[in-house]
Design an enzyme around this catalytic site. Structure first.
Site, short mmCIF file in Angstrom:
data_model
loop_
_atom_site.label_atom_id
_atom_site.label_comp_id
_atom_site.label_asym_id
_atom_site.label_seq_id
_atom_site.Cartn_x
_atom_site.Cartn_y
_atom_site.Cartn_z
N LYS A 83 0.85 -1.20 0.00
CA LYS A 83 0.00 0.00 0.00
C LYS A 83 0.89 1.24 0.00
O LYS A 83 2.06 1.17 0.36
CB LYS A 83 -0.86 0.01 1.27
N ARG B 94 -10.19 -11.57 1.32
CA ARG B 94 -11.05 -12.58 0.68
C ARG B 94 -10.38 -13.95 0.68
O ARG B 94 -11.06 -14.97 0.62
CB ARG B 94 -11.41 -12.11 -0.74
#
Ligand code: BES
Ligand code: MN
Ligand code: ZN
Length: 493
Positions: free
Chosen positions: A275, A349
């Site tokens: 990030k 996920r």
């Protein structure tokens, strides 16, 4: 803070601070508030002078001469007809946090005349809101700089039938607030102090204290069970992951359980798909779904809910490292599907995929997962509202109904079948990212690949409301504990 209920005339209660909740209709004088009659000589002049107009968020402290209450903390609730759970909770929180800021020591609160809620629901939500109003994350600060929480809050009601039921409701509200506060603490703890092993240890302690059984799965054990997606995410971290399984048996033996599943990335750096630096520190809160699941189990046990409830928390840290998983890697999930990694930052996920497979081995009545899954969800719904997706309209409508009563907002996004095209992979069964557009829906569609059609399943993307970047009444900056109140409302009905 201890919450108790008294049947009394508010004017007769001796207290350092009396919280008085006013409707916007009261701004022209207290004629509709007979229970506050003795205070009208102090309050009416302030209303007349428009010092206080009872708008939501308004708060004014008066120091009445010769009264049993040293202070009156007036709090606005807005128009009577619009005063539901959200408004009552916020007003009670503001009154209670104001009394704490004034270092009142303890306080009383005059329960307002009822509008849209019955007396019990009103007492419960006010007790909950007032308790949440005491919350602040203090454990890492020097004690000398802290303002102590109130010792006690007395809710004052009119004498009459139903005191026992109102007491029970107020107690339930305070119990629920304790669990929300625990979820907030977990979300606020920095990732150097709170990582999967610590989360598992806290879950074990809570379980032991609550009469819940707790099982912990290590990465080596997870690998043996075939949980390649979960293991892959955590393999770049010095901190080994943990799967935490809690089992609360409050219902009939053998009764189908509800299974709650939570994403608990104790820090999400993005991994090799790192990030950028802005706001990366907030990713210590990327375990909020898992925190909410643990706290909901705690609350369910404390409230003695009559149902069987299982919580599965997939805890891992997502870090870049020589041993980390990479873009292009293919991981094999527990249900046999192979997953091509497009972005190591779409890690939530992956851990959920295996946790959902595990969830279905419990023959569940319903599975609900909570996850800070996508930035796209924050773009779509902002910081006050979570997204809900799923395969069961019945389950979704139950959760939406509970959301309305809890004041934790959710909004449904469609699982658009066509978008499944976007997560087809040339090398594996599925890939973990489908590009920018419809990011939250794609997250939901990805998860659906790990849920059998026969399982009633809902996915809550709580990326927005899990972590606050500014504070509001009862909701300080930082972790919110979002989901606990909504889930408890749902599980109780
Ligand atoms: N934990 C983040 C999502 C997130 C973002 C939560 C902002 C709270 C605030 C998640 O793991 C993530 O990084 N998602 C990616 C998915 C993408 C790579 C497909 C995202 O949203 O960008
Ligand atoms: Mn991520
Ligand atoms: Zn994440």
């Amino acid at each position: 803070m201890k919450v108790k209920v008294l049947s009394a005339d508010p004017a007769e209660v001796k207290t350092p601070a009396l919280v008085v909740l006013l409707y916007e209709e009261d701004k022209s004088g207290l004629k509709n508030r007979p229970e506050l009659k003795s205070f009208s000589k102090f309050i009416n002049p302030r209303l007349k002078a428009k010092d206080f107009e009872a708008k939501p968020g308004a708060c004014l402290t008066l120091y009445p001469a010769k009264a049993n209450a040293e202070r009156l903390i007036l709090v606005g609730m807005g128009p009577k007809a619009k005063c539901g759970p959200i408004q009552l909770k916020a007003a009670a929180a503001l009154g209670s946090s104001t009394a704490k800021a004034q270092q009142a020591g303890s306080a009383a609160l005059a329960l307002p005349p009822l509008t849209v809620l019955d007396e019990q629901s009103c007492a419960e939500i006010i007790s909950l809101g007032a308790s949440l109003g005491q919350y602040s994350f203090d454990e890492l600060k020097s004690p000398a700089d802290l303002k102590p929480a109130l010792q006690e809050l007395a809710l004052i009601r009119q004498p009459g039938k139903g005191l026992a039921a109102v007491r029970k409701a107020a107690q339930d509200g305070a119990t629920l607030a304790d669990s929300v506060a625990w979820a907030r603490d977990m979300g606020n703890r920095p990732a150097n102090l709170f990582y999967p092993e610590i989360m598992a240890a806290e879950a074990q302690n809570m379980a032991q204290a609550s009469g819940i059984t707790c099982q912990i799965i290590t990465p080596a054990q997870a690998q043996k069970k075939g949980m390649g997606a979960f293991v892959g995410v955590g393999q770049g971290s010095q901190r080994p992951g943990r799967i935490i399984i809690l089992n609360y048996q409050g219902g009939p033996a053998g009764g189908k359980p509800v299974v709650l599943v939570g994403k608990a990335i104790t820090f999400d750096s993005g991994g090799i798909s790192l990030k950028n630096r802005e706001g990366m520190g907030d990713m210590k809160g990327d375990m909020s779904g898992g925190g909410a699941v643990l706290a909901t189990l705690q609350a369910a046990a404390a409230l003695k809910l009559k149902l069987n409830l299982i919580g599965i928390v997939a805890a891992a840290e997502n870090m870049p490292d020589g041993g980390a998983y990479r873009p292009g890697d293919v991981l094999k999930a527990m249900n046999g599907k192979s997953i091509e990694i497009i972005s190591t930052d779409a890690e939530g996920r992956l851990v959920l995929a295996d946790a959902l497979t595990l969830a279905q081995s419990y023959n569940p009545k319903a599975v609900v997962d909570l996850a800070t899954l996508t930035g796209a969800c924050v773009v779509a719904l902002g910081s006050s509202c979570a997204a809900i997706m799923g395969n069961s309209p019945g389950l979704i409508s139950e959760l939406r109904e509970a959301s309305g009563r809890s004041g934790e907002m959710i909004w449904e996004l469609p699982l658009v079948d066509e978008y499944n095209e976007l997560i087809k992979s040339p090398v594996a069964d599925i890939k973990n990212s489908g590009g920018r557009w419809g990011g939250s829906i794609i997250g939901g569609l990805f998860l659906q690949n790990f849920v059998e059609d026969k399982t009633a399943w809902a996915h809550l993307d709580i990326a927005g409301p899990a972590f606050m970047d500014k504070s509001s009444p009862g909701l300080p900056e930082g972790a919110s504990g979002f989901g606990v109140q909504l889930l408890i409302k749902w599980l109780r009905s």
